[in-house]
Design a protein around this motif. Structure first.
Motif: not given
Length: 165
Positions: A21, A24-25, A50, A54, A93, A95-97, A100, A140
């Protein structure tokens, strides 16, 4: 003084996901805006990869495959979306949060015996729940490799590999 908690399979998995993660960030943060939703090779547009990663993580951390709405988040399937339909860096960003947090919650409620229980919802990922989680982690990392290869091809800095320590 309290005894330190015994490490578990979930602890190790969350550590490995954490490194991934973080990478990816870095990708979302550091890929220049002019390269984020563009590319000579449509498949290798960073925003597309990305988004796909996700959305797939969102899918595999769901209870069951039935009812998952592919492409719902940005009103376009990652593979069919025109570049301007792909998520912006801010949208990716966010969607990533969310993904996670979903994965942390999903895994956080399991113990080692739960990890080794039979996988029934996503049997193509392996025979155990752990197999599904490893399948997701490998997915991932597969696409992170593609992103780094594309960044190299473009002459851009690659995402730094993370380790413990």
């Amino acid at each position: 003084m309290a005894e330190p908690s015994k490490p578990t399979i979930v602890t190790s998995l969350l550590e490995a996901f954490g490194l991934t993660w973080d990478m990816y960030e870095e990708a979302i943060r550091s890929i220049p805006y002019g390269h984020w939703r563009t590319g000579d090779i449509d498949y290798l547009i960073p925003a597309r990869l990305v988004y796909h990663v996700l959305e797939t993580a969102d899918f595999y951390s769901s209870e069951k495959p039935e009812g998952f709405s592919w492409g719902k988040r940005f009103n376009a399937d990652p593979w069919d979306a025109l570049p301007e339909q792909l998520p912006t860096k801010d949208e990716a960003s966010e969607y990533h949060r969310e993904v996670k947090d979903k994965i942390r919650t999903w895994l956080g409620g399991l113990d080692d015996s739960g990890m080794l229980s039979q996988e029934t919802a996503f049997p193509w990922t392996g025979s155990t729940f752990l197999g599904r989680v490893l399948y997701l982690l490998v997915h991932y990392r597969q696409h992170l490799g593609e992103i780094n290869a594309e960044l190299r091809r473009r002459g851009l800095p690659r995402i730094e590999w993370r380790t413990f320590g």
